[in-house]
Scaffold this active site. Structure first.
Site, PDB file in Angstrom:
ATOM      1  N   LYS A  38       0.839  -1.205   0.000  1.00 23.07           N
ATOM      2  CA  LYS A  38       0.000   0.000   0.000  1.00 23.07           C
ATOM      3  C   LYS A  38       0.874   1.255   0.000  1.00 23.07           C
ATOM      4  O   LYS A  38       2.077   1.173   0.290  1.00 23.07           O
ATOM      5  CB  LYS A  38      -0.930  -0.032   1.213  1.00 23.07           C
ATOM      6  N   ARG A 136     -10.489  -1.022  14.408  1.00 30.68           N
ATOM      7  CA  ARG A 136     -10.519  -0.230  13.175  1.00 30.68           C
ATOM      8  C   ARG A 136     -11.515  -0.863  12.219  1.00 30.68           C
ATOM      9  O   ARG A 136     -12.658  -0.447  12.148  1.00 30.68           O
ATOM     10  CB  ARG A 136      -9.106  -0.158  12.593  1.00 30.68           C
ATOM     11  N   TYR A 268      13.323  30.392   8.873  1.00 33.62           N
ATOM     12  CA  TYR A 268      12.047  31.007   9.269  1.00 33.62           C
ATOM     13  C   TYR A 268      11.869  31.040  10.786  1.00 33.62           C
ATOM     14  O   TYR A 268      12.248  30.098  11.487  1.00 33.62           O
ATOM     15  CB  TYR A 268      10.878  30.195   8.706  1.00 33.62           C
ATOM     16  N   MET A 316      10.239  24.444   2.753  1.00 36.35           N
ATOM     17  CA  MET A 316       9.610  23.586   1.746  1.00 36.35           C
ATOM     18  C   MET A 316      10.629  22.901   0.841  1.00 36.35           C
ATOM     19  O   MET A 316      10.509  21.708   0.560  1.00 36.35           O
ATOM     20  CB  MET A 316       8.625  24.399   0.898  1.00 36.35           C
TER      21      MET A 316
HETATM   22  C1  LIG Z   1      -0.175  -2.112   6.689  1.00 35.84           C
HETATM   23  C2  LIG Z   1      -0.728  -3.406   7.107  1.00 35.84           C
HETATM   24  C3  LIG Z   1       0.102  -4.517   7.273  1.00 35.84           C
HETATM   25  C4  LIG Z   1       1.614  -4.453   7.161  1.00 35.84           C
HETATM   26  O1  LIG Z   1       2.122  -3.977   8.377  1.00 35.84           O
HETATM   27  P1  LIG Z   1       3.709  -3.850   8.646  1.00 35.84           P
HETATM   28  O2  LIG Z   1       3.764  -3.469  10.065  1.00 35.84           O
HETATM   29  O3  LIG Z   1       4.216  -2.798   7.730  1.00 35.84           O
HETATM   30  O4  LIG Z   1       4.291  -5.184   8.370  1.00 35.84           O
HETATM   31  C5  LIG Z   1      -0.491  -5.740   7.554  1.00 35.84           C
HETATM   32  N1  LIG Z   1      -1.830  -5.835   7.710  1.00 35.84           N
HETATM   33  C6  LIG Z   1      -2.658  -4.778   7.584  1.00 35.84           C
HETATM   34  C7  LIG Z   1      -4.118  -4.972   7.773  1.00 35.84           C
HETATM   35  C8  LIG Z   1      -2.138  -3.524   7.307  1.00 35.84           C
HETATM   36  O5  LIG Z   1      -2.957  -2.491   7.206  1.00 35.84           O
END
Ligand SMILES: *Cc1c(COP(=O)(O)O)cnc(C)c1O
Length: 380
Positions: A38, A136, A268, A316
């Site tokens: 992802k 979640r 800044y 930036m």
């Molecule tokens: C992002 C994610 C993972 C991977 O987690 P890592 O800690 O990066 O290995 C696994 N399962 C779910 C549901 C996630 O959202």
């Protein structure tokens, strides 16, 4: 490097391949590896990483959304992909058409997916997510059996996966055990009754490194594949850490070198005032490249093999570092933000600590402005 980038990331594909190889070694040949790609493969570049992982022993991909699933489809048709996030009602038809496996938490979701599958005369592989303490996504453990039976009755759905997600496996062994107990209590009678799941998965990177004996038939690592060890209060054996090599290095250049007298305010807000005569370098990276501004006054970079502190606010496109301890710094010199230089190394986890965050955020914060340069692509 034969290029003229101001700020760039080098992704070492050999390291990625070896990290995945080590995970394969750890889980054995019969466990499926669902590599989580992802957020543009944790900032490494989804298409290139997916292509490499397809040749290196990944069985299935985990993504957050449909655009990511489609990017994988564009690289290798037919590769199994699970969308880990909730599928919005208006996305379902496209997901079904693209043959993306979906995560279900509620009966309402299941009914919508089933209806879409019937409309399109297709069947959809689905995974039920069980909320054992993350809070979640997922069905509450107590309601999971009911959802499983309902999903099994719905036409067009193939229930091929079930999973849960740890909330704090890196820090809290007792709570991880409790989550596993809840999950196992749900699973035990199902498995005993002969119900099998093609994908039965819990372990993220932290669990893989900390709990070897809790692997089900599929694991779900992200961070570790990229060679980054998750920060943990629990002790991760250093022998394990040594097997993982960070794939990503992040670099920029020295844009200007100057001497400033004591009393000079820098950047800044005038939050930093030189307390002595200093030599300062202005660098060609800033928060517009994803270098987190919260690292102002905290972070360090590598120049000439030495750690140089960031002074004043990160802006930036530029930031300032104290190079008083260095003799020969020239405009154009390479600066390491993440990675090795001579004998020193800055890890994503270290930079995260300086910026008051986690390595996942540091990596995914690197912006589109930073070209990813791939090394080691033809080595295998
Ligand atoms: C992002 C994610 C993972 C991977 O987690 P890592 O800690 O990066 O290995 C696994 N399962 C779910 C549901 C996630 O959202």
């Amino acid at each position: 490097m034969n290029h003229s980038y101001r700020c760039w990331a080098e992704v070492d594909l050999t390291s990625l391949r070896e990290n995945l190889g080590w995970i394969r070694h750890r889980v054995g040949p019969d466990v499926k590896i669902m590599t989580v790609v992802k957020a543009d493969a944790y900032g490494h570049g989804l298409k290139q990483i997916a292509a490499l992982l397809m040749q290196s022993g990944t069985d299935v991909f985990g993504v957050a959304n449909l655009a990511e699933a489609q990017a994988i489809r564009a690289v290798g048709r037919g590769w199994p992909v699970l969308m880990l996030g909730a599928c919005l009602p208006e996305e379902i038809e496209r997901a079904v058409r693209d043959d993306v496996m979906l995560t279900l938490s509620t009966l309402a979701e299941a009914k919508l997916v089933s209806a879409a599958a019937l409309r399109l005369k297709r069947s959809v592989g689905v995974h039920i997510k069980v909320d054992t303490g993350m809070g979640r996504l997922g069905v509450a453990t107590e309601q999971a059996r009911e959802l499983i039976s309902a999903v099994e009755q719905l036409p067009g759905l193939r229930l091929i996966g079930i999973y849960t997600h740890y909330a704090a496996v890196e820090d809290d062994a007792a709570f991880a055990r409790e989550q596993r107990r809840r999950f196992n209590r749900l699973l035990a009678p199902l498995l005993k009754a002969g119900r099998a799941f093609e994908y039965l998965h819990v372990n993220n990177s932290g669990a893989l490194l900390l709990e070897k004996t809790t692997i089900f038939n599929t694991v779900r690592p992200g961070l570790a594949v990229y060679g980054v060890v998750p920060p943990a209060k629990r002790r991760i054996a250093s022998v394990l850490k040594r097997h993982l090599r960070p794939a990503l290095s992040w670099k920029c250049r020295v844009g200007l070198v100057k001497e400033v007298p004591a009393g000079t305010p820098l950047s800044y807000g005038r939050t930093f005032i030189a307390s002595r005569p200093m030599r300062v370098a202005t660098l060609t990276a800033g928060y517009g490249d994803g270098y987190l501004r919260s690292g102002s006054g905290q972070a360090q970079v590598l120049i000439g093999g030495k750690l140089c502190p960031v002074v004043g606010r990160i802006t930036m496109d530029q930031m300032l570092v104290d190079i008083s301890a260095l003799k020969r710094v020239r405009v154009g010199d390479e600066v390491v933000l993440i990675g090795r230089q001579r004998r020193k190394e800055i890890t994503a986890a270290q930079l995260a600590e300086w910026a008051g965050t986690i390595p996942w955020e540091v990596l995914t914060a690197i912006t589109y402005r930073v070209p990813r340069v791939y090394l080691g692509g033809h080595a295998s």
